[in-house]
Design an enzyme around this catalytic site. Structure first.
Site, PDB file in Angstrom:
ATOM      1  N   LYS A 131      84.804  85.736  38.305  1.00  0.00           N
ATOM      2  CA  LYS A 131      86.117  86.061  38.850  1.00  0.00           C
ATOM      3  C   LYS A 131      86.533  84.975  39.825  1.00  0.00           C
ATOM      4  O   LYS A 131      85.638  84.369  40.427  1.00  0.00           O
ATOM      5  CB  LYS A 131      86.136  87.426  39.540  1.00  0.00           C
ATOM      6  CG  LYS A 131      85.004  87.763  40.509  1.00  0.00           C
ATOM      7  CD  LYS A 131      84.671  86.922  41.679  1.00  0.00           C
ATOM      8  CE  LYS A 131      85.639  86.588  42.740  1.00  0.00           C
ATOM      9  NZ  LYS A 131      85.042  85.771  43.839  1.00  0.00           N
ATOM     10  N   TYR A 216      88.911  91.506  44.950  1.00  0.00           N
ATOM     11  CA  TYR A 216      88.066  92.705  45.000  1.00  0.00           C
ATOM     12  C   TYR A 216      88.886  93.933  45.398  1.00  0.00           C
ATOM     13  O   TYR A 216      88.692  95.025  44.866  1.00  0.00           O
ATOM     14  CB  TYR A 216      86.906  92.521  45.987  1.00  0.00           C
ATOM     15  CG  TYR A 216      85.801  91.645  45.459  1.00  0.00           C
ATOM     16  CD1 TYR A 216      84.821  92.164  44.625  1.00  0.00           C
ATOM     17  CD2 TYR A 216      85.734  90.298  45.781  1.00  0.00           C
ATOM     18  CE1 TYR A 216      83.809  91.363  44.123  1.00  0.00           C
ATOM     19  CE2 TYR A 216      84.731  89.485  45.289  1.00  0.00           C
ATOM     20  CZ  TYR A 216      83.767  90.035  44.454  1.00  0.00           C
ATOM     21  OH  TYR A 216      82.768  89.235  43.952  1.00  0.00           O
TER      22      TYR A 216
END
Ligand code: NDP
Length: 365
Positions: A131, A216
């Site tokens: 990510k 996140y």
């Protein structure tokens, strides 16, 4: 007494003693398929993944791709990697002809995920990509399309999607234990050091805290609420324009609206420590987690009490599950595929757009 009889007596005694011992259950030996993985970009996170993979039964580190020859030598020794499974960024397309490697795990700086994923897919290997999967939704879409066309799987390194306490909160939400979900808060950040690192270089990072840590809160908002947001508003603040140059965000607050009516309020920052907290509120209950996305142990409680699920090293369980997803077509509880990653990139594009325009931006997938 050193006779044959004394030997037999001792043997009989020890056999009897063995039978009297409480039975210890031997761990079942795993004899299923194993995902053979080459890690690309041997930096901080790759080291963590490699260590965690030592405990995997279903995934094995068999190859490496690195631009630093000294790291290759070091990793070969540490992990017993064969010379023929070592590559650099110039020659790794020849991995196509290597039957010892099933998947490439891309752990390079953000802006390199797109070219590296595309090359690995074109070499016929499954791809696990860290990510943020790319630095724009456009790039993310190209990665998904290329992997589809090459008939390889693309998974994103969303380790929280396998974390037991997180999955318990998701189970509770799906079982209706929080009632209708009304609100989520996600606070994610840390105080970043060295101003010369790639994370503060727009060309390699694609942005700032939002790409790295704010994702996140954003991804968490989606799996905690259980829906994909349809609008965003966002505000940026910068206390140090010298360190956080144009295009590198220091702090962004953003708000999301979900189709079911829930709203989320999130903070992404490179300027505060001890910021790792989720709070989910519904008509019948709540969940709070702090830390919520760090390497763990994750801690949390709901209106029903403490979350007590065991801590398992995130990268170990992630790689075990990803092996099953790739080799056995297992369906994870929360998706980790390229489309899941692309959705986050669509939202991040919209966050930056909202910062720039000061307007409420609709999110279109
Ligand atoms: P590091 O800087 O520690 O490592 C990145 C590695 O990429 C380098 O060591 C280098 O390895 C390689 N690389 C290739 N080209 C470049 C370049 N131009 N500049 C710098 N490095 C280059 O970063 P991290 O390991 O912390 O992060 C890598 C990726 O992993 C990021 O996308 C990050 O978001 C993600 N990440 C995910 C985490 C998670 O919990 N899921 C946690 C931390 C990071 P080599 O010398 O071998 O070529």
């Amino acid at each position: 007494m050193n006779s044959r009889r004394s030997f037999l007596t001792t043997l009989a005694g020890s056999t009897l003693a063995f039978h009297l011992l409480p039975k210890v259950q031997a761990a079942p030996v795993y004899d299923g398929p194993v995902l053979r993985v080459a890690l690309m970009g041997l930096g901080g996170y790759a080291n963590r993944v490699a260590e965690a993979m030592k405990d995997c039964k279903k995934a094995k580190l068999t190859g490496i791709i690195s631009g630093t020859p000294s790291k290759i030598k070091d990793w070969q020794q540490r992990y017993g990697i064969a010379e023929k499974n070592c590559y650099n960024y110039d020659n790794f397309d020849t991995i196509k002809n290597n039957p010892d490697i099933d998947a490439v795990y891309v752990i390079t700086p953000n802006a390199l995920h797109h070219p590296h994923t595309i090359r690995a897919a074109k070499a016929g290997k499954h791809v696990i990509c860290e990510k943020p999967m790319a630095i724009s939704a456009k790039e993310a879409k190209e990665m998904v399309d290329t992997c589809n066309k090459a008939n390889v799987k693309l998974l994103i390194g969303y380790r929280m999607h396998f974390e037991p306490k997180t999955l318990e909160v998701i189970r509770m939400r799906e079982a209706g234990e929080f009632g209708k979900v009304l609100f989520f808060q996600g606070l994610c950040g840390f105080r970043i050091g060295d101003p010369t690192q790639w994370r503060l270089n727009k060309a390699l990072a694609g942005g700032g805290s939002m790409m790295d840590i704010g994702i996140y809160a954003l991804n968490g908002a989606r799996y905690m609420v259980g829906e994909d947001p349809v609008w965003v508003t966002a505000q940026e603040t910068k206390t140090n324009p010298e360190k956080f140059k144009a295009g590198v965000d220091e702090t962004i607050q953003f708000q999301l609206g979900f189709p079911g009516g829930a709203v989320a309020s999130c903070l992404s920052t490179y300027n505060m420590n001890n910021l790792d907290r989720f709070f989910l509120n519904g008509e019948k209950g709540f969940a709070e987690m702090q830390p919520s996305t760090g390497y763990g142990p994750i801690k949390g409680r709901t209106h029903k009490g403490e979350l007590t699920q065991p801590h398992i090293r995130h990268q170990t369980i992630q790689m075990e599950e990803m092996a099953d997803i790739i080799l056995q077509h297992k369906k994870p509880i929360v998706p980790v595929d390229g489309t899941e990653g692309w959705k986050d990139m669509v939202i991040i594009d919209a966050v930056y757009e909202a910062v720039k325009t000061g307007k409420k931006v609709p999110i279109k997938y």
